[in-house]
Design an enzyme around this catalytic site. Sequence first.
Site, PDB file in Angstrom:
ATOM      1  N   PRO A 167       0.863  -1.199   0.000  1.00 50.16           N
ATOM      2  CA  PRO A 167       0.000   0.000   0.000  1.00 50.16           C
ATOM      3  C   PRO A 167       0.888   1.235   0.000  1.00 50.16           C
ATOM      4  CG  PRO A 167      -0.697  -1.577   1.680  1.00 50.16           C
ATOM      5  CD  PRO A 167       0.638  -2.037   1.183  1.00 50.16           C
ATOM      6  N   CYS A 199      -0.038  -0.163  10.650  1.00 54.12           N
ATOM      7  CA  CYS A 199       0.410   1.227  10.533  1.00 54.12           C
ATOM      8  C   CYS A 199       0.742   1.787  11.912  1.00 54.12           C
ATOM      9  CB  CYS A 199      -0.663   2.079   9.874  1.00 54.12           C
ATOM     10  SG  CYS A 199      -0.206   3.828   9.748  1.00 54.12           S
ATOM     11  N   ALA A 236       7.738  -1.642  -0.516  1.00 55.14           N
ATOM     12  CA  ALA A 236       7.217  -0.280  -0.628  1.00 55.14           C
ATOM     13  C   ALA A 236       8.309   0.659  -1.118  1.00 55.14           C
ATOM     14  CB  ALA A 236       6.642   0.187   0.710  1.00 55.14           C
TER      15      ALA A 236
END
Length: 350
Positions: A33, A145, A269
Amino acid sequence: MRSDSIPTTICQERKKDPVEMFHSGQLVKVCAPMVRYSNLLKLLLSCSFIREKIYVRPFSSSFTADSRLAFRTLVRKYSCDLCYTPMIVAADFVRSVKARDSEFTTNQGDCPLIVQFAANDARLLSDAALIVCPYANGIDINCGCPQRWAMADGYGACLINKPELVLDMVRQVRNRVENPRFSVSIKIRIHDDLARTIDLCRKVEATGVSWITVHGRTVEERHQPVHYDAIKMIKENVSIPIVANGDIRSLKEAENVWQMTGTDGVMVARGLLANPAMFAGYEETPLKCVWDWVDIALELGTPFMCFHQHLMYMMEKITSRQEKRVFNALSSTSAVLDYLTDHYGDDSTF
């Protein structure tokens, strides 16, 4: 929420079951993400050429879902098997048409695709899943997160300490989405006491979660070494696919982590932000990838600020300090295109 051609033409890749991909025995390469625009700027500010106070324009809020779609389109051209959307707050997504339009854009080629949600309410999460299920292969619950705002609102990494809520969210999505191939996964960090993480993983497995992505750091850890041994131990204690995440910067590193942990895939990422061609085996961003980004971003209407910042990040390690000073100060799409054409033309390498 916009979906070019999706209502009438379902991408053939959408028919793929990501769970089957993870059971293929091959390394599944996953795009994480991706960070939102403001966080991308923070990443850029951490780069050496910006720490030296080289000029960077202030950012605006014009970063749209199209720019996220553009980046997913780019990495798919370079051997990425599965892409996630950035984290979307489920409550806002369900309650606001404006939020849906700004947070989620897809098209016929954007697949396989997992939509990641931040959620602390099982009903709202399942509502969000019902909205996106015609356009995605599955949803992911962000339980990893560590940002303060997310944890203060009951999202992200605080959920690893709320197993019953996580189980309820998985259960409700499973019960309400009729498509049995629609996946429900979670992304987590590890506890200081790894036994608690293993217990959580076993519980969600029993509830029907499709796979688990494990970032091998605790909530408090940021730049400390990734605990790949912990990821390996989690994999050894469950039967569902496990995806390893954390500090993977090249295809060779991805393959090493995959073999070291015995996992079913790796998620990347920052490594992909710096080198979107990483999964295709390139050690540095090839010029062809830069031009591919230009073509894709312009075709999808990516706002200039995001278009430019992605190029800055991609080119950080492959251009000289003087080139960076000039390139970073450019203020229009035409100026960027002229610069790239004048300096690199159609050559295949920098």
